[in-house]
Design a protein around this motif. Structure first.
Motif, PDB file in Angstrom:
ATOM      1  N   LEU A  73       8.934   6.305 -14.892  1.00  0.00           N
ATOM      2  CA  LEU A  73       8.518   6.969 -16.044  1.00  0.00           C
ATOM      3  C   LEU A  73       6.777   6.710 -15.696  1.00  0.00           C
ATOM      4  CD1 LEU A  73      10.682   6.153 -18.806  1.00  0.00           C
ATOM      5  CD2 LEU A  73      10.182   8.186 -17.839  1.00  0.00           C
ATOM      6  N   ASN A  74       6.388   5.642 -15.304  1.00  0.00           N
ATOM      7  CA  ASN A  74       4.863   5.304 -15.283  1.00  0.00           C
ATOM      8  C   ASN A  74       4.444   6.135 -14.033  1.00  0.00           C
ATOM      9  OD1 ASN A  74       3.603   3.226 -16.983  1.00  0.00           O
ATOM     10  ND2 ASN A  74       5.691   2.467 -16.692  1.00  0.00           N
ATOM     11  N   ILE A  75       5.095   6.052 -13.030  1.00  0.00           N
ATOM     12  CA  ILE A  75       4.860   7.037 -11.845  1.00  0.00           C
ATOM     13  C   ILE A  75       4.619   8.264 -12.029  1.00  0.00           C
ATOM     14  CG2 ILE A  75       5.466   7.733  -9.377  1.00  0.00           C
ATOM     15  CD1 ILE A  75       6.744   4.899  -9.066  1.00  0.00           C
ATOM     16  N   GLN A  76       5.355   8.910 -12.719  1.00  0.00           N
ATOM     17  CA  GLN A  76       5.669  10.321 -13.236  1.00  0.00           C
ATOM     18  C   GLN A  76       4.444  10.795 -14.234  1.00  0.00           C
ATOM     19  OE1 GLN A  76       7.551  12.463 -11.599  1.00  0.00           O
ATOM     20  NE2 GLN A  76       6.264  14.108 -12.550  1.00  0.00           N
ATOM     21  N   ARG A  77       4.214   9.523 -15.092  1.00  0.00           N
ATOM     22  CA  ARG A  77       2.898   9.720 -16.182  1.00  0.00           C
ATOM     23  C   ARG A  77       1.836   9.877 -15.361  1.00  0.00           C
ATOM     24  NH1 ARG A  77      -0.209  10.725 -19.586  1.00  0.00           N
ATOM     25  NH2 ARG A  77      -0.370   9.501 -21.367  1.00  0.00           N
ATOM     26  N   ARG A  78       1.495   9.089 -14.185  1.00  0.00           N
ATOM     27  CA  ARG A  78       0.244   9.226 -13.702  1.00  0.00           C
ATOM     28  C   ARG A  78      -0.107  10.441 -12.816  1.00  0.00           C
ATOM     29  NH1 ARG A  78       0.648   4.111 -15.621  1.00  0.00           N
ATOM     30  NH2 ARG A  78      -1.171   2.804 -15.778  1.00  0.00           N
ATOM     31  N   ARG A  79       1.075  10.750 -12.114  1.00  0.00           N
ATOM     32  CA  ARG A  79       1.141  11.999 -11.437  1.00  0.00           C
ATOM     33  C   ARG A  79       0.782  13.131 -12.211  1.00  0.00           C
ATOM     34  NH1 ARG A  79       5.905  10.402  -7.212  1.00  0.00           N
ATOM     35  NH2 ARG A  79       4.615   8.879  -5.603  1.00  0.00           N
ATOM     36  N   ASP A  80       1.564  13.219 -13.350  1.00  0.00           N
ATOM     37  CA  ASP A  80       1.105  14.332 -14.090  1.00  0.00           C
ATOM     38  C   ASP A  80      -0.333  14.352 -14.775  1.00  0.00           C
ATOM     39  OD1 ASP A  80       3.694  15.162 -13.952  1.00  0.00           O
ATOM     40  OD2 ASP A  80       4.670  14.337 -15.771  1.00  0.00           O
ATOM     41  N   PHE A  81      -0.756  13.109 -15.085  1.00  0.00           N
ATOM     42  CA  PHE A  81      -2.042  13.057 -15.734  1.00  0.00           C
ATOM     43  C   PHE A  81      -2.933  13.455 -14.438  1.00  0.00           C
ATOM     44  CE2 PHE A  81      -5.957  10.358 -16.217  1.00  0.00           C
ATOM     45  CZ  PHE A  81      -6.176  10.724 -17.362  1.00  0.00           C
ATOM     46  N   LEU A  82      -2.718  13.089 -13.289  1.00  0.00           N
ATOM     47  CA  LEU A  82      -3.749  13.611 -12.097  1.00  0.00           C
ATOM     48  C   LEU A  82      -3.580  15.173 -11.900  1.00  0.00           C
ATOM     49  CD1 LEU A  82      -3.182  10.633  -9.604  1.00  0.00           C
ATOM     50  CD2 LEU A  82      -5.334  10.966 -11.034  1.00  0.00           C
ATOM     51  N   LYS A  83      -2.473  15.830 -12.202  1.00  0.00           N
ATOM     52  CA  LYS A  83      -2.252  17.022 -12.161  1.00  0.00           C
ATOM     53  C   LYS A  83      -3.050  17.735 -13.166  1.00  0.00           C
ATOM     54  CE  LYS A  83       2.291  17.147  -9.933  1.00  0.00           C
ATOM     55  NZ  LYS A  83       3.709  17.374 -10.189  1.00  0.00           N
ATOM     56  N   GLN A  84      -3.198  17.160 -14.407  1.00  0.00           N
ATOM     57  CA  GLN A  84      -3.898  17.891 -15.469  1.00  0.00           C
ATOM     58  C   GLN A  84      -5.344  17.620 -15.368  1.00  0.00           C
ATOM     59  OE1 GLN A  84      -1.851  16.682 -19.108  1.00  0.00           O
ATOM     60  NE2 GLN A  84       0.052  16.739 -18.240  1.00  0.00           N
ATOM     61  N   ASN A  85      -5.716  16.511 -14.656  1.00  0.00           N
ATOM     62  CA  ASN A  85      -7.029  16.168 -14.684  1.00  0.00           C
ATOM     63  C   ASN A  85      -7.714  16.091 -13.196  1.00  0.00           C
ATOM     64  OD1 ASN A  85      -7.770  15.119 -17.803  1.00  0.00           O
ATOM     65  ND2 ASN A  85      -5.701  14.429 -17.137  1.00  0.00           N
ATOM     66  N   THR A  86      -7.606  17.204 -12.688  1.00  0.00           N
ATOM     67  CA  THR A  86      -8.063  17.341 -11.077  1.00  0.00           C
ATOM     68  C   THR A  86      -9.558  16.797 -11.024  1.00  0.00           C
ATOM     69  OG1 THR A  86      -8.550  19.760 -11.517  1.00  0.00           O
ATOM     70  CG2 THR A  86      -6.445  19.071 -10.841  1.00  0.00           C
ATOM     71  N   ALA A  87     -10.287  16.763 -11.975  1.00  0.00           N
ATOM     72  CA  ALA A  87     -11.759  16.414 -11.634  1.00  0.00           C
ATOM     73  C   ALA A  87     -12.110  14.795 -11.989  1.00  0.00           C
ATOM     74  CB  ALA A  87     -12.565  17.101 -12.946  1.00  0.00           C
ATOM     75  N   LEU A  88     -11.221  14.108 -11.778  1.00  0.00           N
ATOM     76  CA  LEU A  88     -11.406  12.599 -11.578  1.00  0.00           C
ATOM     77  C   LEU A  88     -12.121  12.463 -10.446  1.00  0.00           C
ATOM     78  CD1 LEU A  88      -7.951  11.146 -12.833  1.00  0.00           C
ATOM     79  CD2 LEU A  88     -10.154  11.290 -14.180  1.00  0.00           C
ATOM     80  N   GLY A  89     -11.916  12.863  -9.066  1.00  0.00           N
ATOM     81  CA  GLY A  89     -12.837  12.630  -8.207  1.00  0.00           C
ATOM     82  C   GLY A  89     -12.729  11.292  -7.829  1.00  0.00           C
ATOM     83  N   GLY A  90     -13.812  10.606  -7.733  1.00  0.00           N
ATOM     84  CA  GLY A  90     -13.808   9.353  -7.149  1.00  0.00           C
ATOM     85  C   GLY A  90     -12.958   8.032  -8.069  1.00  0.00           C
ATOM     86  N   VAL A 108      -8.343  11.431   3.042  1.00  0.00           N
ATOM     87  CA  VAL A 108      -8.310  10.487   1.784  1.00  0.00           C
ATOM     88  C   VAL A 108      -8.412   9.226   2.373  1.00  0.00           C
ATOM     89  CG1 VAL A 108      -8.004   9.792  -0.537  1.00  0.00           C
ATOM     90  CG2 VAL A 108      -7.704  12.137   0.232  1.00  0.00           C
ATOM     91  N   ASP A 109      -9.475   8.474   2.347  1.00  0.00           N
ATOM     92  CA  ASP A 109      -9.456   7.132   3.008  1.00  0.00           C
ATOM     93  C   ASP A 109      -9.050   6.161   1.785  1.00  0.00           C
ATOM     94  OD1 ASP A 109      -9.631   5.029   4.803  1.00  0.00           O
ATOM     95  OD2 ASP A 109     -11.657   4.828   4.312  1.00  0.00           O
ATOM     96  N   PRO A 110      -7.954   5.430   1.841  1.00  0.00           N
ATOM     97  CA  PRO A 110      -7.799   4.461   0.941  1.00  0.00           C
ATOM     98  C   PRO A 110      -8.588   3.376   0.633  1.00  0.00           C
ATOM     99  CG  PRO A 110      -5.818   4.700   2.600  1.00  0.00           C
ATOM    100  CD  PRO A 110      -7.099   5.320   3.275  1.00  0.00           C
ATOM    101  N   VAL A 111      -8.856   3.068  -0.538  1.00  0.00           N
ATOM    102  CA  VAL A 111      -9.714   2.126  -1.185  1.00  0.00           C
ATOM    103  C   VAL A 111      -8.987   0.850  -1.615  1.00  0.00           C
ATOM    104  CG1 VAL A 111     -11.402   2.014  -2.952  1.00  0.00           C
ATOM    105  CG2 VAL A 111     -11.284   4.076  -2.050  1.00  0.00           C
ATOM    106  N   LEU A 112      -9.439  -0.342  -1.083  1.00  0.00           N
ATOM    107  CA  LEU A 112      -8.791  -1.355  -1.406  1.00  0.00           C
ATOM    108  C   LEU A 112      -9.647  -2.221  -2.668  1.00  0.00           C
ATOM    109  CD1 LEU A 112      -7.796  -2.891   1.996  1.00  0.00           C
ATOM    110  CD2 LEU A 112      -6.427  -1.544   0.281  1.00  0.00           C
ATOM    111  N   PRO A 113      -8.992  -2.858  -3.663  1.00  0.00           N
ATOM    112  CA  PRO A 113      -9.763  -3.358  -4.692  1.00  0.00           C
ATOM    113  C   PRO A 113     -10.551  -4.691  -4.020  1.00  0.00           C
ATOM    114  CG  PRO A 113      -7.451  -3.994  -4.825  1.00  0.00           C
ATOM    115  CD  PRO A 113      -7.503  -2.833  -3.968  1.00  0.00           C
ATOM    116  N   CYS A 114     -11.977  -4.658  -4.354  1.00  0.00           N
ATOM    117  CA  CYS A 114     -12.679  -5.869  -3.653  1.00  0.00           C
ATOM    118  C   CYS A 114     -12.302  -7.195  -4.202  1.00  0.00           C
ATOM    119  CB  CYS A 114     -14.023  -5.492  -4.011  1.00  0.00           C
ATOM    120  SG  CYS A 114     -14.768  -5.357  -5.716  1.00  0.00           S
TER     121      CYS A 114
END
Length: 1558
Positions: free
Chosen positions: A964-981, A1090-1096
């Motif tokens: 559910l959490n994976i699908q929730r975030r993927r749907d959120f990204l589809k609806q908010n394509t302007a998140l960018g970075g 898209v180059d993956p970003v690792l948490p510093c």
């Protein structure tokens, strides 16, 4: 004048009756008619006497001239005369020639056609003709003719064609009388005649001419016996031989059988067995027709065919399981008539229908539902509960069409019965569950089901057309009688509607702003998409909602109609009118609409069903409040039969206030609500406070009188009410007070601050109130709160344990059993959380210190100060609250950044807590925060640890949370394509770096090559990776792999310079990469730059120019393809057993059992945290001799119990889970000495050493030691023993050591028989010489290399492919301890005596053993036991860790070397230290030896520590192994030690110990 008869040469004289004139061919038509009438009259009056003289006249009238005359009157009169001639001359007619007779009867047949029109003037003469022929049976003369069948066929055709509804019964009876003898008295009935007769009883003739059908039916009844052989022959030819007549009957065989069975069943006595043969035909069409006919034959009213022909009935029932869908459907459809007409057959039929409800074909299941609903609609009284249960079950069908039909049918039944006046209580009881089942369907995720439930609610459950008073009464009674799941669904439905209404309102507001200001741009797409997701077929619905939005933009009238529907002033009647107008404007209901218009119409209609308030308005709401008031006060009959009517009514008002707050209007409504606040029922008052919080926003300005009445009540409740009431009262004040809020709250603040004392009656209420006030007004009360938090909350409450918790064995109990002090501490932690949330900043490091405090509570298992006064259930609540508080604080970014990695890792381990309720509640809270996108993505990594949960249902539930959490975030990204970075904050793939880092710091992972821990981590990795990569279209394999590879190029920021830490991180990365390679078969490469970003904060930047290509996994690490959860079919449900192995696989590991003094593998894995105090009877067994212990050797010792913290039980123990979700680990009896607790994951064993106990010579049966292998039943302790163990006093005998599971190769198990003799000798020798020191043990640390073994037993052994020599690795947690009357002793694990016999090795391995035998004998004399040189080292060595527990972070304070180790100093710091040792019993010889050594005061010898590995996923196996309490010989001990030294298998501590040997 004379005439010559046909066929003769004799002339016969013509004589006319008196008064009659001669008739000749020369006469005119009129004269001829006149003279014939006279003759006919004379014949009518003539009798049968003296009639010979008129023979000539009869022959004259039968000449061709008269028979073929053109005038119909002439022919009719001649026919009447001839009929009279047959009567007069009966029984011998004057006509002798057969051909002449044929012509005469054919002439008569033609004349009978005049019967067709009863209104004709000449009908009387035709009727006379019919009557005469029937009375005399004139046609019987034709039976002797050769052409009789031709005459009869002509007659029958004529009769069936002329008969109609205008004929009287006399006419019909004369026809029957005339025709019946022709069937009953004839020598033969031709097939043609039979066809003519039977054709009239089948369709379409049956429907076209019902009179002919009735005539044929009567003929068949009268002539049934006569025609039976002919019917039998006909069906035999048609059914069995395949021969059919040329008539139309060949196409209606089975219909004819049905009609004949209804008319004359006796005709078919020999035909029905042929139908049984046809029921089993290979032709589907034949089975279909026969089944259809038999269903009608069996189910017709009055039919007793089923009783008369049981074989045929049973064969028919078998057609319910026919392979043909059509046949099964026909059988199901026939059930209606069986139930309505044959109650005696209902049982057999319904049994078959119940089977067909699970039919694989959906059309059959639909037919089952419709059939049973049809029965209920026709006669609800005969509807049985079984039938309704079938419909109920189909409401959960996988096909929406079936669910729709079932729910609609049930809804209509409910409506029809509840609308009765008066309502039948018997019928209502049958369908009282319908409303619950309807709302249960709302749990379906697809929009079609939810729309269906809402439609049924509006139309059937609470019809919106009812008057407001009756409608609200129905609504209250419906809600008050719903079960809990249905009530939740009702709340969800109202929230769902409110969401849709809010979206529509947003669109309308945006359109109004754009109309007022054309330059303003409003983004409609997110709301349009949200609306589309609530409609069926989301993609098409999206286009239709866009069209509707455009129509509202262009059509002002349409926009106004929609605006009114969402306005606060809308009423139900006007809402109905607006909905009708909107739908008419769209015009989708017209016949000439296009497909696009129809789609727009349907989607808009579905949307309006949710938007339009057709059920509730302000008038209806006032009615509802009155009904609830009657229920609260117990007035009227509205609450009859309802449990807690006041509470249910208040809950309904709360639900409505959240959705329709603007409909709560009028002083009467608010006065009623205020009266609820004064009700004796605290629950009603508490709920009413929440209602005011929702609907009282404008009270201060709109209703000042109500506001002035309400505010003092709220302040009073906040001061002295219960904690819940205080919380809701403060929230209500915060909601309704708009001006001078600080003044209203300060009165409450001053009062509760003064009552913040433990002795105060409102102590907990004061804590709750302070927490909410500090959250609502953080700045106004900041100085006061700082003092309160530091002094009253932390120092005086959280850091003090004033009460002693009642000792219980359960890890959780009900809220009503929790002590007031624990409740106060829980609320105090909530206060700290709310205080920080109000501040929203880390002022004076307030959040840092608070997080540290919560972290300490978690690692100390809930006991902050480690005084040991709090019992297990309350400790579980405290650590749960600490974890939930951290989760809540982490929702704020400013606090999430302050959370340290150690704190996060300790928090994550709560999902593996020993208490089932802690795991459940923590996981739910975690999922709630993640699904709301409030918690950072890194918290999703915690779910990976749930793979260790022993309860299969919990693993399944958490896997669902991950999806559910994976699908929730993927749907959120589809609806908010302007998140960018900012994509890395939401993309679920970015949870992998956090997961890898978390698992790399798993407390079980001691080193990067720890195979057992890596296997467990592999399961945890795949647990979260599988949902991420299960759908190739949802993720990028290349990106996912590069993300993990990048981690391997970086270093762990938590310990960048620690080589072991980095290697563990890289090993986990290799695991993830291996899982990607082995378990994925649907890899799709996508081109994305898209180059993956690792948490510093987790990883350092990769060093330039360095590439890490090393594989850190152990060689030949097994990557079996294992997707998803463990297959439950592979798990043996019996406790103490392992997974079943496949027969074709060569087993490599086996389990053995050795005794251990510390907490070990949880035998009841639901609760992997808590130990259990058990008593166990063990018997001492010896192969050579049996010895009994003396009373001196059975003296009691006191032991302390250390709680196993953080022992995470894996999924392999899933089947040992109890329903309550709790389990205990067997430990020793409790000691009254306070136990010093360690941090999370530390196994704590406390050894009790009292010199004065040597004189206590108390013996019990529980003190005996079982040296043999215990069975599963012996190892499991009954609940009675548990209860008695919890009440043991200091003098109670400590329980024997527990069993620990080790793994070894099967190859070593076979060697037992070969080494039995050596083992016996070794045991005798070792009983006198072994264990010269007081405490000896084996340090349970992971070894980096495997020690080879030649002849030993009891360790893991595997063959090397290159050398084919047997190697083995010892995996164990603890070593056994021997116990003296004064001082508990430990002894080393004996590799020969404590092990199960090993299997025989191969030839080459055996040869290798012989070559090394001499070396073993040389080393034997040089080996001796040793022990640590200092008490600290001894204490550290005895710190056995439970499976899954992390290493202790601090060394606890110890006593002196003279036996004071059992006592501890009290630590002031909340940080815990782990120091736990437990004593175990040994053989009598060992006890005596150790006692003498201690008395002599000899210093112990140092010993080399053989490295054994703690096994995590293991269970005791009942295999008859001998326990470790037996003595061991020197030879096996020396051999094993030599191999360990040669292979370098000793760890650092082991090497130090080895260096101190003599």
């Amino acid at each position: 004048m004379s005439v010559i008869a046909r066929g003769t040469t004799k002339a016969v004289k013509i004589v006319y009756p008196p008064g009659c004139k001669e008739v000749t061919e020369e006469l005119g038509k009129d004269e001829l008619v006149r003279r014939l009438k006279l003759i006919a009259r004379a014949f009518q009056d003539m009798g049968q006497d003296d009639n010979e003289q008129f023979t000539g006249l009869a022959l004259h009238l039968a000449t061709d001239f008269f028979l073929e005359h053109q005038n119909k009157d002439v022919r009719l009169l001649v026919a009447c005369c001839i009929a009279d001639v047959f009567r007069i001359f009966a029984p011998e007619a004057p006509f002798r020639d057969a051909s002449h007779l044929k012509d005469i009867f054919m002439f008569l047949n033609k004349q009978l056609r005049g019967l067709e029109n009863p209104n004709s003037p000449t009908f009387k003469r035709y009727f006379y003709l019919l009557e005469n022929l029937a009375w005399v049976k004139s046609f019987n003369i034709c039976i002797e003719l050769d052409d009789s069948q031709e005459i009869f066929c002509s007659l029958f055709k004529l009769m069936f064609s002329v008969i109609n509804e205008k004929h009287t019964s006399k006419v019909k009876n004369f026809m029957i009388d005339m025709m019946t003898p022709l069937l009953t008295e004839a020598d033969v009935v031709s097939q043609e005649l039979l066809d003519i007769l039977l054709l009239n009883v089948v369709e379409p003739h049956k429907s076209q001419n019902r009179q002919a059908y009735c005539l044929a039916k009567e003929l068949l009844i009268r002539a049934s016996n006569a025609i039976e052989p002919y019917v039998q022959q006909f069906f035999n030819n048609a059914l069995m031989l395949g021969k059919t007549s040329e008539s139309e009957l060949s196409e209606h065989l089975y219909d004819l059988i049905y009609e004949l069975n209804a008319i004359a069943p006796t005709v078919l006595l020999s035909v029905l067995p042929q139908l049984e043969f046809k029921l089993k035909s290979n032709e589907e069409s034949e089975r279909k027709q026969v089944t259809k006919i038999l269903s009608k034959m069996f189910s017709d009213p009055g039919s007793n065919l089923a009783e008369q022909n049981k074989p045929l009935w049973n064969c028919f029932l078998g057609r319910f399981n026919d392979i043909s869908i059509t046949v099964r459907t026909i059988c199901v459809q026939s059930a209606v008539n069986f139930v309505l007409n044959h109650p005696e057959l209902v049982k057999d039929v319904i049994e078959q229908v119940k089977i067909r409800q699970h039919d694989a074909e959906e059309t059959v299941r639909i037919e089952v539902v419709n059939t049973l609903l049809n029965i209920a609609r026709k006669n609800f009284d005969i509807t049985t509960p079984e039938m309704l249960d079938v419909i109920k079950e189909r409401t959960r069908d996988k096909r929406f069409k079936i669910r729709r039909d079932a729910l609609n049918g049930l809804g209509q039944l409910y409506k029809s019965i509840t609308n009765m006046d008066p309502v039948s209580q018997d019928k209502l009881k049958k369908i009282v569950w319908v409303k619950d089942k309807v709302f249960h369907a709302y749990y379906q995720q697809n929009p079609e089901d939810r729309l269906l439930v809402e439609r049924i609610f509006n139309i059937c459950l609470v019809p919106y057309q009812l008057p407001p008073d009756e409608r609200m009464k129905r609504l209250y009674q419906l809600y008050a009688t719903l079960d809990e799941p249905a009530t939740k669904a009702f709340h969800e439905m109202m929230k769902y509607r409110h969401t849709v209404r809010t979206c529509v309102k947003y669109l309308l507001d945006g359109l109004d702003r754009m109309t007022a200001n054309p330059r303003e741009h409003v983004v409609f797409l997110p709301k349009i998409q949200q609306l589309a997701r609530t409609l069926p077929d989301q993609q098409k619905a999206l286009e239709q909602v866009k069209k509707l939005n455009e129509l509202m933009r262009d059509d002002r009238r349409l926009r106004l109609l929609m605006r009114y529907l969402v306005s606060p002033d809308c009423n139900c009647r006007k809402a109905n009118d607006n909905v009708r107008d909107i739908l008419q404007k769209l015009g989708g209901g017209n016949a000439n609409c296009t497909q696009s218009q129809i789609l727009l119409y349907n989607n808009t209609k579905s949307l309006l069903e949710r938007v339009a308030p057709v059920m509730v308005d302000s008038n209806a709401m006032s009615m509802l409040v009155k009904h609830v008031e009657d229920a609260v006060k117990g007035q009227g009959t509205i609450a009859d039969g309802i449990i807690d009517p006041g509470e249910k009514g208040a809950q309904l008002l709360l639900c409505m206030s959240g959705v329709f707050p603007h409909y709560f209007k009028g002083e009467d409504t608010f006065d009623s609500l205020i009266s609820f606040l004064k009700d004796e029922d605290e629950i009603v008052a508490d709920i009413t406070l929440q209602v005011f919080a929702n609907c009282g926003l404008g009270l201060e300005t709109e209703s000042p009188e109500i506001f002035s009445k309400l505010l003092p009540i709220l302040q009073h409740t906040a001061r002295i009410g219960n904690p819940k009431q205080a919380k809701h009262a403060l929230r209500c004040i915060n909601s309704i007070v708009r001006n001078n809020k600080e003044s209203a709250l300060s009165q409450v603040f001053d009062y509760v601050k003064d009552n913040l004392k433990p002795e105060s009656a409102n102590y907990i209420t004061s804590i709750v109130a302070l927490g909410h006030i500090s959250y609502m007004c953080p700045e106004e009360f900041s100085q006061s709160m700082k003092t309160i938090v530091s002094k009253d909350i932390v120092k005086d409450l959280l850091m003090q344990d004033r009460t002693h918790g009642q000792p219980v064995m359960d890890s959780w109990y009900g809220d009503h059993l929790v002590t007031e002090e624990t409740n106060a501490k829980i609320q105090a932690m909530k206060l700290l959380m709310r205080w920080l949330l109000g501040l929203k900043s880390n002022v004076n490091n307030s959040c840092t210190s608070t997080l540290r405090l919560f972290y300490t509570v978690i690692v100390h298992e809930g006991d902050l100060m480690e005084k040991g006064l709090i019992n297990k259930p309350e400790l579980a609540r405290l650590r749960l609250q600490a974890g939930c508080a951290i989760l809540k604080l982490a929702e704020e970014p400013v606090f999430a950044d302050l959370l340290q990695r150690e704190q996060f890792q300790a928090l994550a381990l709560l999902i593996n807590d020993s208490c089932y309720h802690v795991r459940v509640k923590f996981a739910d809270k975690l999922h709630k925060g993640l699904f709301a996108l409030k918690l950072p993505l890194e918290f999703m990594s915690i779910f990976s640890l749930a793979a260790n949960d022993p309860v299969r249902e919990r693993r399944t539930c958490i896997k669902r949370y991950i999806q559910l959490n994976i699908q929730r975030r993927r749907d959120f990204l589809k609806q908010n394509t302007a998140l960018g970075g900012k994509m890395y904050l939401y993309l679920p793939d970015y949870a992998m770096p956090y997961t890898v880092h978390l698992l790399a710091h798993d407390p079980d992972l001691k080193s990067f090559d720890d195979v057992q821990a890596l296997k467990n981590i592999k399961e945890c990795l795949w647990f979260i990776m599988e949902p991420l990569v299960s759908r190739s279209e949802e993720y990028n394999y290349q990106f996912f792999r590069r993300l993990i590879e990048n981690i391997k190029q970086a270093k762990d920021a938590q310990g960048p310079e620690d080589e072991d830490t980095n290697k563990k991180l890289y090993a986990v990365c290799d695991l993830a990469l291996g899982l990607l390679q082995k378990n994925l078969t649907n890899i799709v490469l996508k081109d994305e730059n898209v180059d993956p970003v690792l948490p510093c904060k987790l990883f350092t930047k990769p060093e330039k120019g360095s590439i890490n290509t090393t594989v850190y996994l152990p060689k030949d690490f097994n990557f079996e393809k294992k997707k998803g959860l463990i297959d439950p079919t592979q798990v043996n449900t019996n406790q103490g057993t392992f997974y079943k192995r496949k027969q074709d696989q060569q087993p490599t590991l086996e389990t053995i059992i050795v005794e251990s003094p510390g907490p070990v593998v949880n035998p009841h894995p639901t609760c992997p945290r808590e130990p259990n105090v058990k008593k166990k009877k063990l018997k001492l067994k010896d192969d050579s001799s049996e010895t009994s212990e003396t009373p001196d050797a059975e003296e009691k010792t006191q032991k302390k119990t250390g709680k196993v913290r953080g022992k995470r039980v894996t999924s392999e123990q899933a089947d040992n889970v109890s329903e309550s979700g709790e389990s205990e680990v067997s430990t020793e009896a409790k000691s009254p000495t306070p136990v010093k607790k360690g941090g999370r994951g530390k196994g704590k064993n406390v050894k009790a050493n009292k010199k004065g106990d040597a004189t206590k010579n108390e013996t019990t049966d529980d003190s005996s030691v079982n040296s043999g292998g215990d069975s599963v039943e012996e190892m499991e302790t009954s609940q009675e023993v548990k209860d008695s163990s919890s009440q043991d006093t200091e003098s109670a005998t400590p329980p024997p050591p527990k069993k620990r599971i080790l793994k070894r190769t099967v190859a070593e198990a076979i060697k037992q028989s070969a080494q039995q003799a050596t083992a016996k000798k070794g045991r005798k020798k070792s009983s006198d010489t072994q264990e010269k020191s007081n405490e000896e043990e084996i340090v349970p640390e992971k070894s980096e290399k495997k020690a080879p073994q030649k002849k030993g037993k009891g360790v893991i052994n595997g063959e090397n492919k290159k050398t084919k020599a047997a190697k083995r690795t010892v995996e164990e947690s603890d070593s056994d301890k021997s116990e003296d009357s004064t001082t508990p002793k430990k002894r080393k694990f004996n590799l020969e005596k404590d092990a199960v016999p090993a299997p025989k090795l191969g030839k080459k391995a055996a040869a290798g053993n012989k070559r090394k035998k001499s070396q073993d004998e040389e080393v034997e004399s040089n080996e001796s036991t040793s022990r640590p040189s200092t008490p600290e080292q001894a204490s550290q060595d005895s710190n056995f860790k439970s499976p899954g527990s992390p290493a202790p972070k601090a060394t606890p304070k110890r006593g002196t070397a003279k036996g004071k180790a059992g006592t501890r100093g009290t630590s002031k710091s909340p940080v815990s230290s782990t120091s736990s040792t437990t004593s175990s019993q040994s053989s009598p010889a060992t006890k005596t030896t150790s006692s003498k050594k201690q008395t002599a005061g000899k210093s112990p010898k140092p010993s080399a520590k053989v490295n054994v590995t703690n096994v995590r996923k293991a269970k005791p196996l009942s295999n008859g192994t001998e326990g470790s309490s037996k003595t061991t010989g020197k030879k096996a001990k020396a051999t094993a030690l030599l191999k360990a030294i040669q292979k370098g298998n000793l760890n650092k501590d082991g090497k130090k110990g080895a260096g101190k040997k003599k």
